[in-house]
Design a protein around this motif. Structure first.
Motif, PDB file in Angstrom:
ATOM      1  N   ASN A  17      28.195  30.137  47.908  1.00  0.00           N
ATOM      2  CA  ASN A  17      28.093  30.674  46.449  1.00  0.00           C
ATOM      3  C   ASN A  17      27.001  30.014  45.653  1.00  0.00           C
ATOM      4  O   ASN A  17      27.418  28.847  45.655  1.00  0.00           O
ATOM      5  CB  ASN A  17      29.623  31.221  45.751  1.00  0.00           C
ATOM      6  CG  ASN A  17      29.727  32.653  45.743  1.00  0.00           C
ATOM      7  OD1 ASN A  17      28.807  33.422  45.737  1.00  0.00           O
ATOM      8  ND2 ASN A  17      30.910  32.872  45.839  1.00  0.00           N
ATOM      9  N   LYS A  38      40.237  32.830  41.835  1.00  0.00           N
ATOM     10  CA  LYS A  38      39.091  32.646  40.970  1.00  0.00           C
ATOM     11  C   LYS A  38      39.772  31.597  39.839  1.00  0.00           C
ATOM     12  O   LYS A  38      41.022  31.696  39.211  1.00  0.00           O
ATOM     13  CB  LYS A  38      38.843  34.039  39.914  1.00  0.00           C
ATOM     14  CG  LYS A  38      38.313  34.907  40.723  1.00  0.00           C
ATOM     15  CD  LYS A  38      38.051  36.091  40.042  1.00  0.00           C
ATOM     16  CE  LYS A  38      37.260  37.213  41.131  1.00  0.00           C
ATOM     17  NZ  LYS A  38      36.710  38.374  40.267  1.00  0.00           N
ATOM     18  N   VAL A  70      34.859  30.860  42.089  1.00  0.00           N
ATOM     19  CA  VAL A  70      35.492  31.966  42.831  1.00  0.00           C
ATOM     20  C   VAL A  70      35.458  31.703  44.443  1.00  0.00           C
ATOM     21  O   VAL A  70      34.270  31.456  44.818  1.00  0.00           O
ATOM     22  CB  VAL A  70      34.787  33.370  42.530  1.00  0.00           C
ATOM     23  CG1 VAL A  70      35.511  34.384  43.326  1.00  0.00           C
ATOM     24  CG2 VAL A  70      35.076  33.528  41.251  1.00  0.00           C
ATOM     25  N   GLU A  83      43.206  41.156  44.474  1.00  0.00           N
ATOM     26  CA  GLU A  83      43.209  41.850  45.674  1.00  0.00           C
ATOM     27  C   GLU A  83      41.738  41.979  46.233  1.00  0.00           C
ATOM     28  O   GLU A  83      40.648  42.061  45.210  1.00  0.00           O
ATOM     29  CB  GLU A  83      43.409  43.360  45.580  1.00  0.00           C
ATOM     30  CG  GLU A  83      42.824  44.383  44.804  1.00  0.00           C
ATOM     31  CD  GLU A  83      43.264  45.777  44.397  1.00  0.00           C
ATOM     32  OE1 GLU A  83      43.626  46.338  45.558  1.00  0.00           O
ATOM     33  OE2 GLU A  83      43.284  46.176  43.525  1.00  0.00           O
ATOM     34  N   TYR A  84      41.209  42.113  47.268  1.00  0.00           N
ATOM     35  CA  TYR A  84      39.749  42.122  47.595  1.00  0.00           C
ATOM     36  C   TYR A  84      39.304  43.553  47.592  1.00  0.00           C
ATOM     37  O   TYR A  84      39.730  44.447  47.840  1.00  0.00           O
ATOM     38  CB  TYR A  84      39.739  41.670  49.127  1.00  0.00           C
ATOM     39  CG  TYR A  84      38.321  41.876  49.748  1.00  0.00           C
ATOM     40  CD1 TYR A  84      37.454  40.749  49.609  1.00  0.00           C
ATOM     41  CD2 TYR A  84      37.804  42.597  50.647  1.00  0.00           C
ATOM     42  CE1 TYR A  84      36.270  40.605  50.037  1.00  0.00           C
ATOM     43  CE2 TYR A  84      36.671  42.729  50.921  1.00  0.00           C
ATOM     44  CZ  TYR A  84      35.810  41.854  50.742  1.00  0.00           C
ATOM     45  OH  TYR A  84      34.556  41.858  51.254  1.00  0.00           O
ATOM     46  N   LEU A  85      38.044  43.528  46.878  1.00  0.00           N
ATOM     47  CA  LEU A  85      37.236  44.765  46.736  1.00  0.00           C
ATOM     48  C   LEU A  85      36.161  44.867  47.726  1.00  0.00           C
ATOM     49  O   LEU A  85      35.251  43.792  47.713  1.00  0.00           O
ATOM     50  CB  LEU A  85      36.556  44.713  45.401  1.00  0.00           C
ATOM     51  CG  LEU A  85      37.785  44.693  43.993  1.00  0.00           C
ATOM     52  CD1 LEU A  85      36.916  44.542  42.523  1.00  0.00           C
ATOM     53  CD2 LEU A  85      38.644  45.787  43.868  1.00  0.00           C
TER      54      LEU A  85
HETATM   55  P1  AMP Z   1      32.814  36.334  39.713  1.00  0.00           P
HETATM   56  O1  AMP Z   1      32.472  34.830  39.403  1.00  0.00           O
HETATM   57  O2  AMP Z   1      34.010  37.083  39.464  1.00  0.00           O
HETATM   58  O3  AMP Z   1      31.420  37.336  39.582  1.00  0.00           O
HETATM   59  O4  AMP Z   1      32.988  36.398  41.752  1.00  0.00           O
HETATM   60  C1  AMP Z   1      31.800  35.990  42.244  1.00  0.00           C
HETATM   61  C2  AMP Z   1      31.738  36.735  43.385  1.00  0.00           C
HETATM   62  O5  AMP Z   1      32.912  36.543  44.203  1.00  0.00           O
HETATM   63  C3  AMP Z   1      31.349  38.227  43.322  1.00  0.00           C
HETATM   64  O6  AMP Z   1      29.942  38.470  43.067  1.00  0.00           O
HETATM   65  C4  AMP Z   1      31.923  38.672  44.618  1.00  0.00           C
HETATM   66  O7  AMP Z   1      31.001  38.519  45.421  1.00  0.00           O
HETATM   67  C5  AMP Z   1      32.777  38.101  45.094  1.00  0.00           C
HETATM   68  N1  AMP Z   1      34.446  38.493  44.267  1.00  0.00           N
HETATM   69  C6  AMP Z   1      34.969  38.238  43.209  1.00  0.00           C
HETATM   70  N2  AMP Z   1      35.978  39.083  42.932  1.00  0.00           N
HETATM   71  C7  AMP Z   1      36.038  39.603  44.367  1.00  0.00           C
HETATM   72  C8  AMP Z   1      37.068  40.681  44.966  1.00  0.00           C
HETATM   73  N3  AMP Z   1      38.215  40.996  44.183  1.00  0.00           N
HETATM   74  N4  AMP Z   1      36.729  41.150  45.896  1.00  0.00           N
HETATM   75  C9  AMP Z   1      35.721  40.836  46.659  1.00  0.00           C
HETATM   76  N5  AMP Z   1      34.865  40.035  46.136  1.00  0.00           N
HETATM   77  C10 AMP Z   1      35.025  39.478  45.095  1.00  0.00           C
END
Ligand code: AMP
Length: 415
Positions: A214, A143, A153, A176-178
């Motif tokens: 994305n 990120k 991201v 870490e991957y969630l």
């Molecule tokens: P964010 O801008 O942080 O919301 O990230 C955009 C998208 O990336 C999220 O809605 C998730 O689909 C994916 N994402 C972000 N962090 C993770 C993570 N730690 N594990 C899995 N997917 C993630």
């Protein structure tokens, strides 16, 4: 009450639509607005990132409340400038908006507040990034530390691609991957009291089946029939209230909209990210279901009186929004094309069209002016009905090269 909304996307159109239906609102203004917002509010050509300009406009209009929609003006300190002018404002200070503006800051707050989130490292060199990637293994989550309009991201199993994204950013958070489904939960806060809204889910990828790049979001729905009972209470207790309390403790009180992006993982609920404003497109469906007049809720946040607010009332039915994007979105959106069928889409009264990137030309025609062009929204007794109505309305709209996902809320509606 005279209200000024800052921003010009579908989220702001949704806010303006709800505010225009609130009998307490006597005058509604928006800056800069768009072609759809201009139908419910007086629009003003103001630089939304310029706090002095926004505060001056609010003063000139005699606004009793300013609502800041997008993240960029918040991070730029627009809410601070309005507050300094003595005008109530819905939206956090620049310092508190760092919760969204810096992923590293958000991680630090979560650690201090004991909020469950992905384990992570903040990296500034290629060597640090490589080490962090190997510590967690694939799939990799990289990120950009700064604001990136939801596009900073990268989640990939390709180590080289993960490293390349890290190299392109000044500072990255590698985590870490969630696993597990995602939920967006918004809460209104005045810095002390936290009032959660109804959860929603959005669709970040450009194409059906969560394929493609994305985006800022291609659609959303609410409620989530599959979500565990008690989810909102759990998140209030373990995420929202501790975060608001921790920010107050640090002297960076957060008022406005706290948005928790959550993953419901096999090991429990985890925060993916915080945002400091209403999410787009989830706002379109959440506000479509809110029965309590909106202005009083936002004003209570702005004036620190949320503890006196009556419990929020909600439509028991469902809402679905489908984003119509321009050709080439998100990489190279094509703009300037006429949009037809807008009146027809709303004709039977079951759906409404919120404008995102639109503008009117000299002849009053509505043209595409951005990547995400429209949020076509409908309510219904359940998700299946709301979905059917939203897609029927989408089918009546024509935009050259326009694209939309066909599977918004499909799984949830048929489960
Ligand atoms: P964010 O801008 O942080 O919301 O990230 C955009 C998208 O990336 C999220 O809605 C998730 O689909 C994916 N994402 C972000 N962090 C993770 C993570 N730690 N594990 C899995 N997917 C993630």
């Amino acid at each position: 009450m005279k209200v000024l909304v800052i921003g010009g996307g579908a989220r702001e159109h949704a806010l303006c639509r709800s505010l225009s239906q609130d009998p307490a609102v006597t005058e509604l203004h928006c800056a800069p607005g768009n072609a759809g917002i201009a139908q419910v509010a007086t629009v003003h050509p103001v630089d939304q990132l310029d706090g002095a300009q926004v505060a001056a406009l609010a003063g000139r209009l005699g606004a009793a409340l300013v609502v800041v929609g997008p993240e960029a003006p918040l991070v730029a300190g627009v809410a601070d400038a309005v507050r300094a002018a003595g005008i109530p404002v819905f939206g956090p200070s620049a310092a508190a908006a760092e919760l969204e503006g810096s992923k590293a800051f958000a991680k630090d707050v979560m650690a201090a507040a004991g909020v469950p989130t992905a384990r992570s490292y903040v990296c500034t060199t290629a060597a640090e990034a490589a080490e962090a990637l190997d510590a967690f293994g694939a799939p990799y989550v990289v990120k950009d530390d700064g604001l990136a309009a939801g596009k900073g991201v990268v989640v990939t199993s390709d180590r080289a691609a993960a490293l390349a994204h890290a190299a392109g950013c000044e500072r990255v958070v590698i985590e870490e991957y969630l696993d597990g489904p995602e939920v967006s939960l918004f809460a209104i806060t005045d810095g002390t009291t936290v009032v959660p809204l109804q959860p929603a889910q959005d669709f970040k990828r450009a194409l059906d089946g969560d394929e493609g790049p994305n985006t800022g979001g291609m659609g959303a729905y609410s409620p989530l029939p599959w979500a565990p009972a008690g989810l909102v209470e759990e998140v209030l207790e373990t995420v929202l209230q501790p975060t608001v309390d921790e920010l107050r403790r640090r002297g960076t009180e957060f008022s406005g909209l706290l948005y928790a992006g959550l993953a419901l993982t096999s090991r429990g609920t985890r925060v993916i990210e915080f945002n400091a404003r209403f999410g787009d497109p989830e706002t379109q469906v959440v506000l479509a279901r809110l029965r309590t007049p909106l202005a009083g809720v936002l004003l209570a946040s702005a004036t620190g009186s949320l503890d006196q607010l009556e419990p929020l009332r909600w439509d028991e039915g469902a809402a679905v929004t489908v984003v119509v994007a321009s050709e080439g979105y998100p990489d190279a959106p094509r703009t300037g094309d006429p949009i037809e069928g807008l009146a027809e889409a709303e004709a039977d009264g079951t759906a409404f069209v919120l404008h995102a990137g639109t503008k009117a030309d000299e002849d009053g025609r509505v043209l595409s002016a951005g990547g995400r062009v429209l949020s076509v929204t409908a309510t219904g007794t359940d998700l299946a009905e709301a979905r059917e109505r939203a897609y029927a309305a989408v089918d009546r709209i024509s935009l050259k090269g326009g694209q939309h996902r066909t599977d918004i809320a499909l799984k949830a509606a048929t489960a």
